[in-house]
Design an enzyme around this catalytic site. Structure first.
Site, PDB file in Angstrom:
ATOM      1  N   ASP A  44      32.458   1.126   1.934  1.00  0.00           N
ATOM      2  CA  ASP A  44      31.129   0.572   2.171  1.00  0.00           C
ATOM      3  C   ASP A  44      30.910  -0.691   1.353  1.00  0.00           C
ATOM      4  O   ASP A  44      30.844  -0.644   0.128  1.00  0.00           O
ATOM      5  CB  ASP A  44      30.068   1.612   1.814  1.00  0.00           C
ATOM      6  N   MET A  46      28.446  -3.763   0.526  1.00  0.00           N
ATOM      7  CA  MET A  46      27.029  -4.147   0.600  1.00  0.00           C
ATOM      8  C   MET A  46      26.788  -5.386  -0.251  1.00  0.00           C
ATOM      9  O   MET A  46      27.358  -5.510  -1.343  1.00  0.00           O
ATOM     10  CB  MET A  46      26.156  -3.004   0.085  1.00  0.00           C
ATOM     11  N   MET A  77      28.227  -4.114   5.362  1.00  0.00           N
ATOM     12  CA  MET A  77      26.768  -4.173   5.422  1.00  0.00           C
ATOM     13  C   MET A  77      26.368  -5.441   4.684  1.00  0.00           C
ATOM     14  O   MET A  77      25.793  -5.412   3.591  1.00  0.00           O
ATOM     15  CB  MET A  77      26.163  -2.906   4.788  1.00  0.00           C
ATOM     16  N   MET A 148      24.999   4.691  12.773  1.00  0.00           N
ATOM     17  CA  MET A 148      24.458   5.073  11.463  1.00  0.00           C
ATOM     18  C   MET A 148      23.456   6.211  11.644  1.00  0.00           C
ATOM     19  O   MET A 148      22.524   6.099  12.440  1.00  0.00           O
ATOM     20  CB  MET A 148      23.725   3.893  10.802  1.00  0.00           C
ATOM     21  N   GLY A 153      22.618   1.600   3.092  1.00  0.00           N
ATOM     22  CA  GLY A 153      22.263   1.129   1.750  1.00  0.00           C
ATOM     23  C   GLY A 153      22.664   2.095   0.654  1.00  0.00           C
ATOM     24  O   GLY A 153      23.098   1.678  -0.406  1.00  0.00           O
ATOM     25  N   PHE A 154      22.518   3.380   0.943  1.00  0.00           N
ATOM     26  CA  PHE A 154      22.762   4.351  -0.120  1.00  0.00           C
ATOM     27  C   PHE A 154      23.408   5.615   0.429  1.00  0.00           C
ATOM     28  O   PHE A 154      23.125   6.011   1.562  1.00  0.00           O
ATOM     29  CB  PHE A 154      21.448   4.720  -0.819  1.00  0.00           C
ATOM     30  N   GLY A 184      26.552   8.908   7.503  1.00  0.00           N
ATOM     31  CA  GLY A 184      25.305   9.148   6.798  1.00  0.00           C
ATOM     32  C   GLY A 184      24.842  10.588   6.928  1.00  0.00           C
ATOM     33  O   GLY A 184      24.547  11.053   8.024  1.00  0.00           O
ATOM     34  N   GLY A 185      24.842  11.297   5.810  1.00  0.00           N
ATOM     35  CA  GLY A 185      24.356  12.671   5.807  1.00  0.00           C
ATOM     36  C   GLY A 185      25.242  13.652   6.564  1.00  0.00           C
ATOM     37  O   GLY A 185      24.764  14.696   7.023  1.00  0.00           O
ATOM     38  N   GLY A 205      30.482  11.040   2.340  1.00  0.00           N
ATOM     39  CA  GLY A 205      30.607  10.685   0.932  1.00  0.00           C
ATOM     40  C   GLY A 205      30.316  11.894   0.072  1.00  0.00           C
ATOM     41  O   GLY A 205      31.216  12.593  -0.410  1.00  0.00           O
TER      42      GLY A 205
HETATM   43  C1  DX5 Z   1      25.379   4.283   3.789  1.00  0.00           C
HETATM   44  C2  DX5 Z   1      26.893   4.216   3.893  1.00  0.00           C
HETATM   45  C3  DX5 Z   1      27.543   5.545   4.057  1.00  0.00           C
HETATM   46  C4  DX5 Z   1      27.344   6.485   2.920  1.00  0.00           C
HETATM   47  C5  DX5 Z   1      27.506   7.887   3.387  1.00  0.00           C
HETATM   48  O1  DX5 Z   1      24.868   3.006   3.722  1.00  0.00           O
HETATM   49  O2  DX5 Z   1      27.267   3.407   4.997  1.00  0.00           O
HETATM   50  O3  DX5 Z   1      28.935   5.409   4.333  1.00  0.00           O
HETATM   51  O4  DX5 Z   1      28.202   6.243   1.857  1.00  0.00           O
HETATM   52  O5  DX5 Z   1      27.229   8.724   2.312  1.00  0.00           O
HETATM   53  P1  DX5 Z   1      26.779  10.232   2.492  1.00  0.00           P
HETATM   54  O6  DX5 Z   1      27.906  10.935   3.203  1.00  0.00           O
HETATM   55  O7  DX5 Z   1      26.608  10.691   1.091  1.00  0.00           O
HETATM   56  O8  DX5 Z   1      25.531  10.239   3.313  1.00  0.00           O
HETATM   57 ZN    ZN Z   2      29.491   3.366   5.781  1.00  0.00          ZN
END
Ligand code: DX5
Ligand code: ZN
Length: 232
Positions: A44, A46, A77, A148, A153-154, A184-185, A205
């Site tokens: 990722d 950013m 990103m 997404m 972002g996080f 994401g999630g 993640g």
């Molecule tokens: C969010 C990132 C994701 C993020 C996923 O901006 O693109 O790749 O790291 O993290 P988890 O799996 O913890 O939601």
């Molecule tokens: Zn990502």
């Protein structure tokens, strides 16, 4: 196996997101993920402009490229992928994905073609509030669509189930047969619905690096995704 799964990439890919790894021990963590069965490393990137967070750049990607054996799946990103995608390709990215939200800032088709002409995989990402129709003109230039399931972002955010509709539309209305990645999630409680909708590449993640036993967690995610995509 359901009829629909014959039409899309049915190989399940599990891609741990480096964002949840220990940045002081990247090499060690990435190797741990590989030993545990990771297929790709999701990276990722950013820039603090496209998203309100800053992570890593090409030098870090080049450094980790030296120590991994699995492909580096780079998710940009950043506001100017036209300027920086070549640097990430030089650094060893096996695939580069950038955001459709930036469509009007440059020649999207040309960048997708540049990425492929370098022998890498080209991807377009779409935010959770985006309409997948926007991707339609580019689908034949894409190896992968990244949907997404959180606002970028996080790490560690909650999965947004509304995005599954767009995945189903990509497979059914638009007949997209490339990889569809969800990011994401993603974890044991969300992966099945994504696979059933038509995703075959899963970024995780927190759910992977935050697990005590990485191998057990990756096997669980893969098993759930395989079962669900066979039902689709
Ligand atoms: C969010 C990132 C994701 C993020 C996923 O901006 O693109 O790749 O790291 O993290 P988890 O799996 O913890 O939601
Ligand atoms: Zn990502």
């Amino acid at each position: 196996m359901g009829a629909m799964s014959l039409h899309w990439a049915s190989v399940i890919i599990i891609a741990p997101s480096l964002l949840a790894a220990d940045f002081a021990r990247l090499a060690e963590d990435l190797r741990r993920a590989e030993d545990a069965g990771a297929d790709w490393h999701h990276v990722d990137v950013m820039d603090g402009h496209f998203v309100p967070n800053i992570t890593i750049g090409p030098p870090v990607v080049a450094a980790i490229h030296e120590v991994v054996t699995k492909p580096l799946d780079v998710h940009l990103m950043i506001e100017d992928p036209w300027k920086y995608a070549p640097e990430f390709l030089d650094a060893g990215a096996a695939g580069v994905t950038f955001h459709i939200e930036l469509e009007d800032r440059g020649d999207t088709r040309a960048l997708l073609r540049d990425i492929r002409s370098r022998g890498a995989r080209a991807g377009l990402a779409i935010n959770p509030d985006g309409d997948v129709k926007r991707l339609a003109p580019y689908l034949d230039e894409l190896d992968m669509v990244l949907v997404m399931s959180v606002f970028p972002g996080f790490g560690g955010q909650k999965f947004i189930p509304g995005v599954l509709e767009g995945v189903r539309a990509l497979r059914t209305s638009f007949g997209f047969e490339g990889d569809i990645q969800m990011d994401g999630g993603i974890g044991p409680s969300t992966i099945e619905a994504c696979a059933e909708a038509g995703c075959n590449v899963f970024v995780a993640g927190t759910a992977i690096y935050g697990a005590g036993d990485l191998a057990e967690r990756i096997a669980l995610l893969r098993g759930s995704a395989e079962k669900a995509s066979a039902r689709a």
